[in-house]
Each structure stands twice: as C-alpha cells, then as structure tokens.
Design a protein around this motif. Structure first.
Motif, PDB file in Angstrom:
ATOM      1  N   GLU A 177      29.994 -53.852   5.001  1.00 59.43           N
ATOM      2  CA  GLU A 177      31.020 -54.656   4.169  1.00 59.43           C
ATOM      3  C   GLU A 177      32.046 -54.275   3.093  1.00 59.43           C
ATOM      4  N   GLY A 178      33.213 -55.051   3.505  1.00 58.89           N
ATOM      5  CA  GLY A 178      34.661 -54.326   2.957  1.00 58.89           C
ATOM      6  C   GLY A 178      35.334 -55.106   1.975  1.00 58.89           C
ATOM      7  N   VAL A 236      33.657 -63.147   8.459  1.00 57.82           N
ATOM      8  CA  VAL A 236      34.533 -63.070   6.845  1.00 57.82           C
ATOM      9  C   VAL A 236      33.928 -64.246   6.213  1.00 57.82           C
ATOM     10  N   THR A 237      33.570 -63.614   5.338  1.00 56.29           N
ATOM     11  CA  THR A 237      33.033 -63.765   3.866  1.00 56.29           C
ATOM     12  C   THR A 237      34.065 -64.510   2.807  1.00 56.29           C
ATOM     13  N   THR A 280      38.718 -65.272  -2.613  1.00 58.41           N
ATOM     14  CA  THR A 280      39.165 -64.531  -1.717  1.00 58.41           C
ATOM     15  C   THR A 280      38.066 -64.045  -0.354  1.00 58.41           C
ATOM     16  N   SER A 281      38.377 -63.329   0.324  1.00 56.27           N
ATOM     17  CA  SER A 281      37.722 -62.676   1.634  1.00 56.27           C
ATOM     18  C   SER A 281      37.324 -61.366   1.681  1.00 56.27           C
ATOM     19  N   ALA A 282      36.737 -61.099   2.534  1.00 63.27           N
ATOM     20  CA  ALA A 282      36.419 -60.084   3.154  1.00 63.27           C
ATOM     21  C   ALA A 282      35.654 -59.721   4.652  1.00 63.27           C
ATOM     22  N   LEU A 283      35.929 -58.759   5.424  1.00 60.77           N
ATOM     23  CA  LEU A 283      35.148 -58.388   6.347  1.00 60.77           C
ATOM     24  C   LEU A 283      33.748 -57.842   6.044  1.00 60.77           C
ATOM     25  N   VAL A 293      36.399 -51.573   5.441  1.00 54.00           N
ATOM     26  CA  VAL A 293      35.005 -51.797   6.014  1.00 54.00           C
ATOM     27  C   VAL A 293      34.394 -49.793   6.724  1.00 54.00           C
ATOM     28  N   THR A 294      34.940 -49.048   5.817  1.00 54.16           N
ATOM     29  CA  THR A 294      35.111 -47.743   6.800  1.00 54.16           C
ATOM     30  C   THR A 294      33.310 -47.794   6.673  1.00 54.16           C
ATOM     31  N   GLN A 295      33.220 -47.627   5.065  1.00 52.72           N
ATOM     32  CA  GLN A 295      31.800 -47.567   4.769  1.00 52.72           C
ATOM     33  C   GLN A 295      30.389 -47.901   4.676  1.00 52.72           C
ATOM     34  N   VAL A 296      29.446 -47.846   4.453  1.00 49.46           N
ATOM     35  CA  VAL A 296      28.217 -48.108   4.656  1.00 49.46           C
ATOM     36  C   VAL A 296      27.813 -48.886   3.377  1.00 49.46           C
TER      37      VAL A 296
END
Length: 432
Positions: free
Chosen positions: A122-123, A187-188, A197-200, A229-232
C-alpha cells in the motif's frame, strides 16, 4: 453406399426384390405388404409421432441415469450425505459428495486457525490534486518495476507538467493491470475536493505464499519510491485449519481459502474460529430430482395420449398406467399419485416429509446403489425400452394394405419403403 441400387437391382422381379429379407422380417407388422403410398409408416404423421415418442422417452431415460449418478453427470442427491455448515459466516460448503456411512456420514468440526491472504504493498497517501512534479516525478517517462520470482516487468509512464499525482497513479495502475502478470493495482481515495487523498496499491492476484520466507513480489524504481509502494504492508500467508472427526486432526495448510475437508467435501474459509459441520441428506436435491422425473413422465403420458387411435393406439398409455398402478403404494408413500387423466400429481408436504425421513431416497435408489428396487431404476428401464421400440407405440391409422396396390410397380414401392426406414432410423425397429 447407394441404397436404391443395392436394394433393388434394375431388372429384378418384384419377388426377387424381397429375396434379401429373412422369413421373420417378412412376417413382421411393417413388412406385411404395406408398401408404397398406402403404408402409414412412410407418412409425415407416423414419423413425427415416432420422433415424439423417442425423444420424450430418451429425455426421461437420461434424467433417471443422471439422478442416480450413472449418466453424464456422476453427482447424485441420492445415497450421499450433504455437509451443512453450522456458521456460514465463518465457513460455507461449496461442494459435498461423500457417500453415506462410515466416516463420511459422521458430523465433525473445523478449526480455522488463519485465513490465506494476499501480499499487498500500500503506497503513501498523497493529496490527489498535487502536481506530480512537486511529488518526486519528472516530466517525461517515469519507470517502475515489479519482480515476481525470476521475472522482472518494467513499466514506463509519461508524466506531463500539469499532471496531478492521481493522474500518474491511475496511469501506472492501468499499465500494470493491462499486463496480467500475477498482480493487480488500484488507486484508493479518501475525502473529497481539495482534501482528497489518493494512494497506489499493488496486490498479488492469488492468496498464499509462493516461496517460503520470500515475498510474492517486489516493487522498485523511482516511481515506486515516489509512490511509497516499495514496502510490504500485508504479507501473504497460507490458510491453516484442522478437521476434527472425534479427535484432534493435524494442522493443514492451503494457499487458497477454498479447502478440501475430506470425503468429497470442500469449503470456503471466511473467518477464524470453530465451525460445526453436520452431515445430512440433500433433501432439496432429492425433491428436485423427483419433481423432474414426474414432469418428464407426464410429458410421455401426453405423447401417449396423442397416439390413442390406430393400430397401436393406447398401448403406451396402458403400459404407463400399469407401471404406476402396480407400484401405487411406493409412489403414494412419497406423495405421488395418478389423477383421473393419467398424469402424476405431487403432494408437496408429503414429499418434503418423505425427503426428511429417508423414504424419498429409498423410493429412488436405496442405499445409493443401482438396484431393481429403486423406482428410478425401474423408470429408467421402462423409458429405455420405449425409446428403443418407439415404432411399436405409434398410433397412426393404417390404411387397407391392398388398396390401390399395383404389382407392376411393387419393386419401386419396396425401394421407397426401405429408404424411408433408413431415413427415419426405423429399419431395425421393423426387422427385429
């Protein structure tokens, strides 16, 4: 093969044209000097009646075989125990086909220890309308990579000077989803207007662990870093559960939440907890199968009543009535009776009670076995016999076989008769 040429050679006498048929065939109903135009069996009415009887009987035959589990569909509501979940919110049964008796017929419980999950990255949430160039992106192509196992998939998206963060997020999500590589992107958003706000987010398509102690996928590249978005944020895990049949079962693992509970039963795990499973008859399936049998039998009765007149008129209707009357007590026990018009009626309440008590299962196929005692088996054999010998039940009025009979064209009449039998699939019904 040219049937005309082989059956009736040019120049053969009328009696020679009959020479290839056996004495038994010559004595049968259909070959007894009913050649040419006067034979009702060459008429469209005869052929239509023949096909109606065959098709209707075959439909009943096929349904009986399928219901008993001996047809194209091997599943059967008879002779099987149907698993019922005591808590459908925690676990639902998606398939159940265990044979009655032994361990398959016992109740059991399922301990759901954990569910299978997707890996999810989750970005970072950003103000959706912020310019992308103010959030770490550069005008021109921006790159992100997704690595799954030994394969790396690169994505390049062009960023324009006036693009918002949300514009770029949407383009990367579309590019990832278009490749069908085993992950999905979305995209949330939260909030509205300037406060939105939005996140990939990137997620593995399937649940469960691909390789022990390794993430299912990794995300890298300048765009991935800018999105955060690189982290699990949610690691993939397998479902874990136990099936306890009077004793504590071993822990089982599954990459999917659809799991095998044994004895032909599969379930969908939904939440952690303990679920009681009871084994019961598939009462709804049994009732539907019997209703279908009644409807198809009534279809055959209707066809039989259309063939009351003529040489064989009433024969099929009499045989159908005889079968029901000779087994009237068995039919009545499960709520089936014959009305004054020869059709079967169903007493719904009595049939439901018969399904609950096991009488409906005994009526159709005792113990799940294909036995002579099962009414479905008797119905199957009757329908098969009628379908194979449909021409014996056609009630078409026969004309006088010798009217307008012309010995000079007898050979041609026999030739026409032969080809009519072949075209209607009647030849062997007539000869044997």
């Amino acid at each position: 093969m040219n049937i005309n040429a082989n059956f009736n050679p040019v120049g053969a006498s009328p009696m020679m044209a009959m020479g290839g048929l056996s004495g038994r065939s010559m004595m049968t109903r259909t070959l007894s000097f009913q050649g040419g135009r006067n034979n009702a069996e060459t008429t469209p009415a005869f052929r239509e009646s023949l096909m109606d009887i065959r098709h209707t009987a075959d439909a009943l035959f096929t349904a009986m075989r399928d219901a008993m589990g001996f047809g194209a569909d091997p599943s059967s509501p008879f002779g099987t125990m149907h698993a019922v979940s005591g808590n459908t919110e925690a676990m639902s049964i998606v398939a159940s086909g265990g044979r009655a008796g032994a361990a398959a017929g016992r109740d059991f419980e399922v301990e759901i220890l954990q569910l299978a999950t997707h890996q999810r990255n989750e970005g970072t949430a950003s103000t959706a309308n912020t310019r992308a160039t103010d959030s770490g992106f550069t005008v021109g192509n921006n790159q992100m990579s997704v690595t799954i196992g030994n394969q790396r998939f690169d994505f390049n998206v062009r960023v324009n000077a006036n693009d918002s963060v949300r514009d770029v997020q949407n383009r990367f999500a579309e590019a990832i989803n278009a490749r069908n590589i085993g992950v999905t992107a979305q995209v949330t958003t939260e909030g509205t207007g300037n406060a939105m706000t939005s996140a990939l987010a990137i997620q593995s398509r399937e649940t469960g662990i691909r390789q022990e102690n390794q993430p299912n996928f990794t995300v890298s590249g300048a765009a991935a870093t800018a999105f955060g978005v690189t982290q699990v944020t949610q690691a993939a895990q397998n479902a874990e559960f136990r099936v306890n049949r009077g004793f504590t079962g071993a822990v089982q693992s599954s990459r999917s939440n659809t799991v095998d509970l044994g004895f032909g039963t599969r379930a969908e795990l939904r939440t952690a907890g303990t679920v009681e499973v009871t084994m019961a008859r598939d009462e709804v399936g049994q009732i539907n199968a019997v209703r279908n049998m009644v409807n198809l039998f009534n279809d055959l009765v209707e066809v039989a009543q259309d063939n009351r007149s003529g040489q064989n008129g009433g024969r099929l209707e009499r045989e159908l009535r005889s079968m029901i009357n000779s087994n009237a007590s068995a039919f009545a026990r499960v709520g089936i009776t014959m009305n004054q018009h020869g059709f079967l009626d169903i007493d719904e309440e009595r049939m439901r009670n018969a399904a609950a008590s096991g009488d409906l299962e005994n009526f159709a196929a005792p113990g799940g076995a294909r036995t002579n005692a099962g009414m479905f088996n008797r119905m199957e054999r009757m329908a098969d016999r009628v379908g194979r010998n449909a021409s014996n039940y056609v009630g078409v009025q026969q004309g006088n076989p010798m009217n307008n009979f012309d010995m000079t064209n007898m050979s041609a009449n026999w030739n026409n008769q032969f080809n009519s039998w072949m075209n209607a699939g009647m030849l062997f019904d007539s000869m044997f």
